[in-house]
Design a protein around this motif. Structure first.
Motif, mmCIF file in Angstrom:
data_model
loop_
_atom_site.group_PDB
_atom_site.id
_atom_site.type_symbol
_atom_site.label_atom_id
_atom_site.label_comp_id
_atom_site.label_asym_id
_atom_site.label_seq_id
_atom_site.Cartn_x
_atom_site.Cartn_y
_atom_site.Cartn_z
ATOM 1 N N PRO A 2 45.452 19.707 42.047
ATOM 2 C CA PRO A 2 44.348 19.477 41.115
ATOM 3 C C PRO A 2 43.671 20.779 40.683
ATOM 4 O O PRO A 2 43.643 21.765 41.436
ATOM 5 N N ALA A 3 43.118 20.767 39.480
ATOM 6 C CA ALA A 3 42.431 21.945 38.946
ATOM 7 C C ALA A 3 41.292 22.384 39.864
ATOM 8 O O ALA A 3 41.034 23.585 40.016
ATOM 9 N N SER A 4 40.632 21.430 40.508
ATOM 10 C CA SER A 4 39.520 21.776 41.397
ATOM 11 C C SER A 4 39.996 22.638 42.570
ATOM 12 O O SER A 4 39.270 23.520 43.039
ATOM 13 N N GLU A 5 41.222 22.411 43.035
ATOM 14 C CA GLU A 5 41.748 23.211 44.138
ATOM 15 C C GLU A 5 42.167 24.599 43.669
ATOM 16 O O GLU A 5 42.019 25.578 44.393
ATOM 17 N N ILE A 9 40.717 28.171 45.190
ATOM 18 C CA ILE A 9 41.528 29.343 45.529
ATOM 19 C C ILE A 9 40.987 30.566 44.804
ATOM 20 O O ILE A 9 40.835 31.645 45.395
ATOM 21 N N LYS A 10 40.662 30.409 43.516
ATOM 22 C CA LYS A 10 40.105 31.522 42.745
ATOM 23 C C LYS A 10 38.784 31.975 43.349
ATOM 24 O O LYS A 10 38.528 33.184 43.460
ATOM 25 N N ALA A 11 37.943 31.021 43.769
ATOM 26 C CA ALA A 11 36.658 31.374 44.382
ATOM 27 C C ALA A 11 36.871 32.162 45.676
ATOM 28 O O ALA A 11 36.150 33.130 45.951
ATOM 29 N N LEU A 12 37.863 31.758 46.468
ATOM 30 C CA LEU A 12 38.181 32.498 47.687
ATOM 31 C C LEU A 12 38.654 33.913 47.366
ATOM 32 O O LEU A 12 38.241 34.887 48.007
ATOM 33 N N ARG A 13 39.512 34.026 46.356
ATOM 34 C CA ARG A 13 40.008 35.344 45.954
ATOM 35 C C ARG A 13 38.868 36.214 45.453
ATOM 36 O O ARG A 13 38.798 37.409 45.770
ATOM 37 N N ASP A 14 37.950 35.624 44.691
ATOM 38 C CA ASP A 14 36.797 36.371 44.183
ATOM 39 C C ASP A 14 35.904 36.833 45.330
ATOM 40 O O ASP A 14 35.420 37.969 45.327
ATOM 41 N N ALA A 15 35.674 35.969 46.330
ATOM 42 C CA ALA A 15 34.849 36.338 47.482
ATOM 43 C C ALA A 15 35.507 37.476 48.260
ATOM 44 O O ALA A 15 34.828 38.415 48.704
ATOM 45 N N LEU A 16 36.820 37.386 48.431
ATOM 46 C CA LEU A 16 37.540 38.460 49.120
ATOM 47 C C LEU A 16 37.424 39.768 48.338
ATOM 48 O O LEU A 16 37.216 40.837 48.925
ATOM 49 N N ALA A 17 37.547 39.690 47.022
ATOM 50 C CA ALA A 17 37.434 40.890 46.188
ATOM 51 C C ALA A 17 36.038 41.497 46.306
ATOM 52 O O ALA A 17 35.892 42.726 46.384
ATOM 53 N N GLN A 18 35.006 40.646 46.337
ATOM 54 C CA GLN A 18 33.634 41.130 46.509
ATOM 55 C C GLN A 18 33.469 41.862 47.839
ATOM 56 O O GLN A 18 32.686 42.796 47.956
ATOM 57 N N ALA A 19 34.223 41.429 48.840
ATOM 58 C CA ALA A 19 34.165 42.048 50.166
ATOM 59 C C ALA A 19 35.077 43.272 50.249
ATOM 60 O O ALA A 19 35.186 43.885 51.308
ATOM 61 N N GLY A 20 35.751 43.589 49.138
ATOM 62 C CA GLY A 20 36.589 44.783 49.113
ATOM 63 C C GLY A 20 38.046 44.557 49.458
ATOM 64 O O GLY A 20 38.782 45.506 49.715
ATOM 65 N N LYS A 53 44.247 11.944 47.047
ATOM 66 C CA LYS A 53 45.630 11.705 46.643
ATOM 67 C C LYS A 53 45.803 12.135 45.192
ATOM 68 O O LYS A 53 44.935 11.897 44.352
ATOM 69 N N VAL A 54 46.922 12.784 44.910
ATOM 70 C CA VAL A 54 47.246 13.190 43.543
ATOM 71 C C VAL A 54 48.596 12.589 43.182
ATOM 72 O O VAL A 54 49.456 12.402 44.046
#
Length: 63
Positions: A2-5, A9-20, A53-54
Motif C-alpha cells: 500500500p502507498a501508506s507503507e 519507508i520514506k519517513a524512515l529514510r528521511d529520519a535516518l538522513a536527518q540523523a546523518g 490485508k491487500v
C-alpha cells in the motif's frame, strides 16, 4: 504494498538522513527482515496478523 507503507519507508529514510545516515529503501527493508528474524515466531505471527490485508497480484499499468 500500500502507498501508506511506501510513505512509512520514506519517513524512515528521511529520519535516518536527518540523523546523518543515508539508507536506501532496500537497506530499510533488509533491516526490517533482520529485526523480524530476531523475534520469536509468536511475535512475528502477531505482527503479520495485524497488517491490513491487500489484494494479491499486480495493479494494471497507469495510462
Amino acid at each position: 504494498m500500500p502507498a501508506s507503507e511506501h510513505k512509512r519507508i520514506k519517513a524512515l529514510r528521511d529520519a535516518l538522513a536527518q540523523a546523518g545516515y543515508e539508507a536506501s529503501k532496500s537497506e530499510v527493508l533488509r533491516a526490517g527482515v533482520a529485526l523480524l528474524a530476531s523475534r520469536g515466531l509468536g511475535e512475528i505471527i502477531n505482527l503479520v496478523g495485524d497488517l491490513p490485508k491487500v489484494p494479491k497480484g499486480k495493479r494494471g499499468k497507469k495510462h
